[in-house]
Design an enzyme around this catalytic site. Sequence first.
Site, PDB file in Angstrom:
ATOM      1  N   GLY C 254       1.039  -0.955  -0.278  1.00 10.36           N
ATOM      2  CA  GLY C 254       0.042   0.434  -0.110  1.00 10.36           C
ATOM      3  C   GLY C 254       0.609   1.211   0.086  1.00 10.36           C
ATOM      4  O   GLY C 254       0.945   2.366  -0.732  1.00 10.36           O
ATOM      5  N   GLY C 482       1.182  -6.255   4.560  1.00 10.49           N
ATOM      6  CA  GLY C 482       2.272  -6.680   4.680  1.00 10.49           C
ATOM      7  C   GLY C 482       2.963  -6.446   5.986  1.00 10.49           C
ATOM      8  O   GLY C 482       4.648  -7.029   6.178  1.00 10.49           O
ATOM      9  N   ARG C 647       8.304  -0.771  22.043  1.00  7.61           N
ATOM     10  CA  ARG C 647       8.394  -2.036  22.623  1.00  7.61           C
ATOM     11  C   ARG C 647       8.094  -2.357  21.078  1.00  7.61           C
ATOM     12  O   ARG C 647       7.572  -2.102  20.066  1.00  7.61           O
ATOM     13  CB  ARG C 647       7.239  -2.299  23.011  1.00  7.61           C
ATOM     14  CG  ARG C 647       7.834  -3.931  23.422  1.00  7.61           C
ATOM     15  CD  ARG C 647       6.102  -4.559  24.176  1.00  7.61           C
ATOM     16  NE  ARG C 647       5.751  -3.865  25.446  1.00  7.61           N
ATOM     17  CZ  ARG C 647       6.274  -4.621  26.552  1.00  7.61           C
ATOM     18  NH1 ARG C 647       7.187  -5.189  26.506  1.00  7.61           N
ATOM     19  NH2 ARG C 647       5.793  -3.499  27.739  1.00  7.61           N
ATOM     20  N   ASN C 650       7.183  -7.674  17.550  1.00  8.78           N
ATOM     21  CA  ASN C 650       7.753  -9.070  16.802  1.00  8.78           C
ATOM     22  C   ASN C 650       8.578  -8.473  15.921  1.00  8.78           C
ATOM     23  O   ASN C 650       9.234  -8.169  14.950  1.00  8.78           O
ATOM     24  CB  ASN C 650       6.248  -9.770  15.329  1.00  8.78           C
ATOM     25  CG  ASN C 650       6.597 -11.136  14.867  1.00  8.78           C
ATOM     26  OD1 ASN C 650       8.055 -10.962  14.476  1.00  8.78           O
ATOM     27  ND2 ASN C 650       6.210 -11.802  14.175  1.00  8.78           N
ATOM     28  N   LYS C 652      10.682 -10.388  14.463  1.00 14.28           N
ATOM     29  CA  LYS C 652      10.763 -10.600  12.742  1.00 14.28           C
ATOM     30  C   LYS C 652      10.099  -9.302  11.595  1.00 14.28           C
ATOM     31  O   LYS C 652      11.063  -8.928  10.752  1.00 14.28           O
ATOM     32  CB  LYS C 652      10.378 -11.613  12.110  1.00 14.28           C
ATOM     33  CG  LYS C 652      11.232 -12.908  11.396  1.00 14.28           C
ATOM     34  CD  LYS C 652      10.817 -14.271  11.520  1.00 14.28           C
ATOM     35  CE  LYS C 652      11.565 -14.367  11.738  1.00 14.28           C
ATOM     36  NZ  LYS C 652      11.192 -16.643  11.838  1.00 14.28           N
ATOM     37  N   GLN C 657       9.844  -4.156   8.466  1.00 13.82           N
ATOM     38  CA  GLN C 657       9.332  -2.929   8.022  1.00 13.82           C
ATOM     39  C   GLN C 657      10.300  -1.744   8.408  1.00 13.82           C
ATOM     40  O   GLN C 657      10.354  -1.091   7.041  1.00 13.82           O
ATOM     41  CB  GLN C 657       8.305  -2.515   9.157  1.00 13.82           C
ATOM     42  CG  GLN C 657       7.593  -2.976   9.444  1.00 13.82           C
ATOM     43  CD  GLN C 657       6.078  -2.660   8.474  1.00 13.82           C
ATOM     44  OE1 GLN C 657       6.152  -1.216   8.621  1.00 13.82           O
ATOM     45  NE2 GLN C 657       6.081  -3.360   7.493  1.00 13.82           N
ATOM     46  N   GLY C 720       4.986   2.516  17.067  1.00 10.93           N
ATOM     47  CA  GLY C 720       5.146   2.314  15.240  1.00 10.93           C
ATOM     48  C   GLY C 720       5.984   2.197  13.790  1.00 10.93           C
ATOM     49  O   GLY C 720       7.049   3.168  14.463  1.00 10.93           O
ATOM     50  N   GLU C 723       6.989   3.936   8.962  1.00  7.78           N
ATOM     51  CA  GLU C 723       6.999   5.137   8.531  1.00  7.78           C
ATOM     52  C   GLU C 723       8.580   5.488   8.758  1.00  7.78           C
ATOM     53  O   GLU C 723       9.792   6.123   8.313  1.00  7.78           O
ATOM     54  CB  GLU C 723       5.870   5.631   8.088  1.00  7.78           C
ATOM     55  CG  GLU C 723       4.856   5.613   7.408  1.00  7.78           C
ATOM     56  CD  GLU C 723       3.693   6.491   8.086  1.00  7.78           C
ATOM     57  OE1 GLU C 723       3.595   7.259   6.955  1.00  7.78           O
ATOM     58  OE2 GLU C 723       2.886   6.554   9.057  1.00  7.78           O
TER      59      GLU C 723
END
Lengths: 162, 331, 756
Positions: C254, C482, C647, C650, C652, C657, C720, C723
Amino acid sequence: MRVNGAAESLDVEPWVSLLDALRDRLGVTGPKKGCDQGACGACTVLADGVRINACLALAVQYDGKEITTIEGLATGDDLHPLQAAFIRHDGLQCGYCTPGQICSAVAMLAEHRAGMPSAVTERSGELDEAEIRERMSGNLCRCGAYNGIVDAIKDVAGQEAR
Amino acid sequence: MKPFAYVKPADVAGAVRAVSDEPGAKFLGGGTNLVDLMREGVERPDTVVDVTGLPLDTVDQLPGGGLRIGAMVRNSSLAADERVRARYPMLSQAILAGASAQLRNMATVGGNLLQRTRCPYFYDPAAACNKREPGGGCDALGGFNRSHAVLGVSGSCIAAHPSDMCVALAALDAVIEVESVRGTRRIPMTGFHRLPGDTPEIETELAPDELVTAVELPPAPFAARSRYRKVRDRASYAFALVSVAAALEVRDGAVTAARLALGGLAAKPWRAHEAERILLGGPASEESFARAAEAELAGADVRPGNAFKVHLARATIVATLRELNTGKGTA
Amino acid sequence: MTTKYAETEPRQDAVKHVGRPVDRVDGRAKTTGEARYAAEHRYPGMAHAALVHATVARGRIEAVDTEAARAVPGVIEVLTHENAPAMKPAPKTSLMNLSSLASGTTVSYLATDEVHWNGQPVAVVVAETPETARHAASLVRVAYRELPAVVDFAAEEPNASPQKSSVLQPAGGDKGDAVAALAAAPVSVDLRFTTPPEHHNAMEPHATIAVWDGDRLTVHEGTQNIAWLRAHLAQRFGIPERAVRVLSPYVGGGFGGKGFVWAGTLLAVLAARATARPVRLALTREGVYRTVGGRTPTVQRVALGADGDGDLTALIHTSVAMTARIGGMPEGVVSSSRHLYDAATIHLRQRLVRLDLLANTAMRAPGDSVGSFALESAMDELACELGIDPIELRRRNEPERNPMDGKRFTHRMLREAYEVGAERFGWRERDPRPGSMRDGRWLVGMGVATAYHPSLTMPADVTVRLAADGAVVVRCALQEIGVGAATVQAQITADELGVPLEAVRVEIGDSELPAGPGAGGSAQTAGAAAGVLDACRKLKESALALARRAPDSPLRGRRLDDLEARDGGLYHGGRGETYAAILARAGRDHLEAGGGTGMLKFLAKTLNERRRWVKAASGAHFCEVRVDRDTGEVRVSRWLGMFDVGRVINAKTAAGQLRGGIVMGIGMALTEATQVDPRTGRIMNPSLSEYHVPVHADIPRIDVHWLDEPDPTMPLGLLGIGEVGITGVAAAVANAVRHATGKRVLDLPITLDKLL
């Protein structure tokens, strides 16, 4: 045409691509359409074991060939080693380029075993990261999972070598 | 794409007959360029004659040391051919520098010779393009022309020829064998492609009904020390901004044989005759390489977008010759 | 399943799933071809649509000739403004109804003879096969009366007008008199940067399958915002929201490009209504470029003044970006300059030009990705001017509080990120003299830059259901673009309930599920996590309440806060019981709880927090490049990113990301640019062969690390990660190129012609 080992009889117009024949006519949607012009590799399938871009192949040209798509790599519940390695090394994110990457990698390892050169080959013969990257450059991943993909391929190449 | 009839002849005679019978017919090889252009509406054949079934898919030794490459040999097979890798490394390197492994597995040698330009205005039916629609004008002249040609251009077209393989073939003095219902003929590679002039739509000496059947490589002992260097915007899988196919033979510090052809710079694979003339017999020195490059590029006709190519070509020519001379600098 | 309660010792090795590198739960589906994306569903009688795009930038359609198209066998309908059924206009936007922001443009497609941009769909062909539709579309002839159009961003830049501030995003601001301070500064730089338009190029081109059943509509589409898409379709087609079902289990990438509703979606639904057939409209790659907005181009000025020690005395950052006459998103280009450096004076302004182009839209880290290129390049140049190390310059100007207004940071670890990152990267090896480091024909350069992206959450409704057999189902209409949406929520749920990861199934991607947050603004994971935590807590409360009713329960008299969820139940020390036991005793076959906050409460909380706090994910990029001394070719040879993202759920997918952001940033730095012809407003490289996204060979090994300190104000402490990875990347590359060559490139992308 045989698709993933099964005989498929297909009556398509000559202007239908192999990719569209697989996806729209046979419902074999593993091969993806990312660009429809040979610029992304998402549609990579194996034709008699050779990796090609199914979007630029007219289906009629592949009459009588054995086509292998991502759906044809696993044996029952057992994933192909590259499929398992892609999961283990997280060589994917959105998943859309993934079938093409994996099919491409399957053929790429075979090409390397057969001694086919790449643009970075200086006859060392070793499948290092630079070789993998060059040989896989026909498969774009916009999510940027390239490191994981290279790790997955290295892992499987190493298993094969042992 | 426009609907078309499809035939797949089994022999050359059948193929050339199929095309001579049908004015709107086109030969189809691997499809890597033609299928794309048909989908974009740039190519609109009525009949497609699939020639991939023809028995032209071998590389054969010629008496005297050359090679005869069948027109249906796939690019990847040719690049991997041990004879090509040993005797004409620039050709193997040029092919491997182009496209992707998938496309090289599909593309044929004959098709690659007829690859068409990547000019964006040629690809977009909404744009003016003399090559696509003769007399329609050229939007590239005042538009985006970073990838365009600077040598041999005309006021009607500045499109660049995109092939890598052809650059090496031009340097190697390859000969193209073609066949039609009128018989066979042989065209030297350096004269196979045409400059745009006032007719950019005519790209080669090939008549519409002629089929490329083979490419012959003459023996070229000096080519064993040859190199293809491609400069582009990505590290792989991009068309050349500038490419150089070069072979150099040096004895006692003097150049005894030189071959140089350039890609990304002209409407055709550009054999650098002027540069070769200056190199031959001269010293194998940086200065001499630079003089040769500058002489070849003296006639460059640039636009704002592609003016950098002159400098880039000079630098790439010198670097490639230096590398061949010293055997260093590729890593 | 026994009904007797269990009494066990706590397991020493009790596995916590949060933080671990868990494999994706959908990894198998994605690697076997089982995962079906939007265009891959089949309906009996499904027809196929193709678009006809305008070839002028602005004008009126004088005539449409559809005869040749209609004559093609297999063509069902050709829709134009002359015969298409009407849609309602796009709604007025309002912050009280966020889904009103969903429309990509304000255009009423096929309801007007007006052409607003070069590429606007002006007709839709519906046919029995996709090939027929596309061929017939090429035969539609449209005559236009052209009108003057403003399409040249560079030429319009001087005519830009001030950008308006919004509640969420101030457009400018001043602290002191930065202009005077700059003039008086002993050391200064004053630079003008440009960044080109870019496109997302998700590998999956946008595709829609629309199926009408009376006044009920089902839509398959890969979207980043199921709720917005559903609300928007309901509004445009005049049906209640509950009559619209959006199915979006897999989204093939996206990056912002699927966050809003664009022409193809609306026209697929319209075509299905007009033809009374299920219709699939799969955009071509060119079609995506022509109908889905991209990133705005920018022109930016960054001027920095410092005293001799490198303390910033002035920071000026101004920008010009675009929107379109038909919509578009004003970007917060100078946003990073509000937060990064403790300058004595600051002057920030954002201006906009309005063009006759397709509306721009959000693309990964809008504002911050381009703004950080300018700011972080300028900081590097100032370090060169001062002759001090660029990390040291940043350290000296690291603020204790938000520089513009003195608000507190909830969390800020940039100093640590640079310190640890420099050590791991080997920054010490860098010889600061430009052009001093070489390796054969390559000039080697090292550069750093700061990554910074504001953190936010969006509300999510979540239900969690626990069955007597131990199966847990989490339901939320999340979007899997993703990021591992289902995977990370499964990990969180498993930990919260104390059940095995394999027992948790997360249902996403369907508008029938409780409404999720959009996958945008790096906010999906935190928003959903808040809902999951809430629902899990309520579910455990219910379980505890059931248990406490039983006189023999070891949980009798316990409060939830005293208990630990583990081993499939609730325990206090060694005493407790499994959910299975609790349910069995109570004769229940399941428990279910819902979590989440309403929109109003959420907005009130967000605005209140914003008055007090500044929070963001951040990091330090370390980049090594090699530049060919002859040709100027740039290769990124090494990368290390040291992040502070709170935090990590995951290890992986988080690494993926962050790497993905860096990869896209490398593309932005070196190769990516959408070429908009300034004469016609037409995009001239609408393809993956001519728009250069990075390929395998462009990307080296990318080391990513994080400091793993939870943020005290965010759900689970996560900030987050979608980005922040791309911010600062282009600057790190530019700074490394500067070090390698001595050349400061101010205009992206850094193609080799700029280094010759």
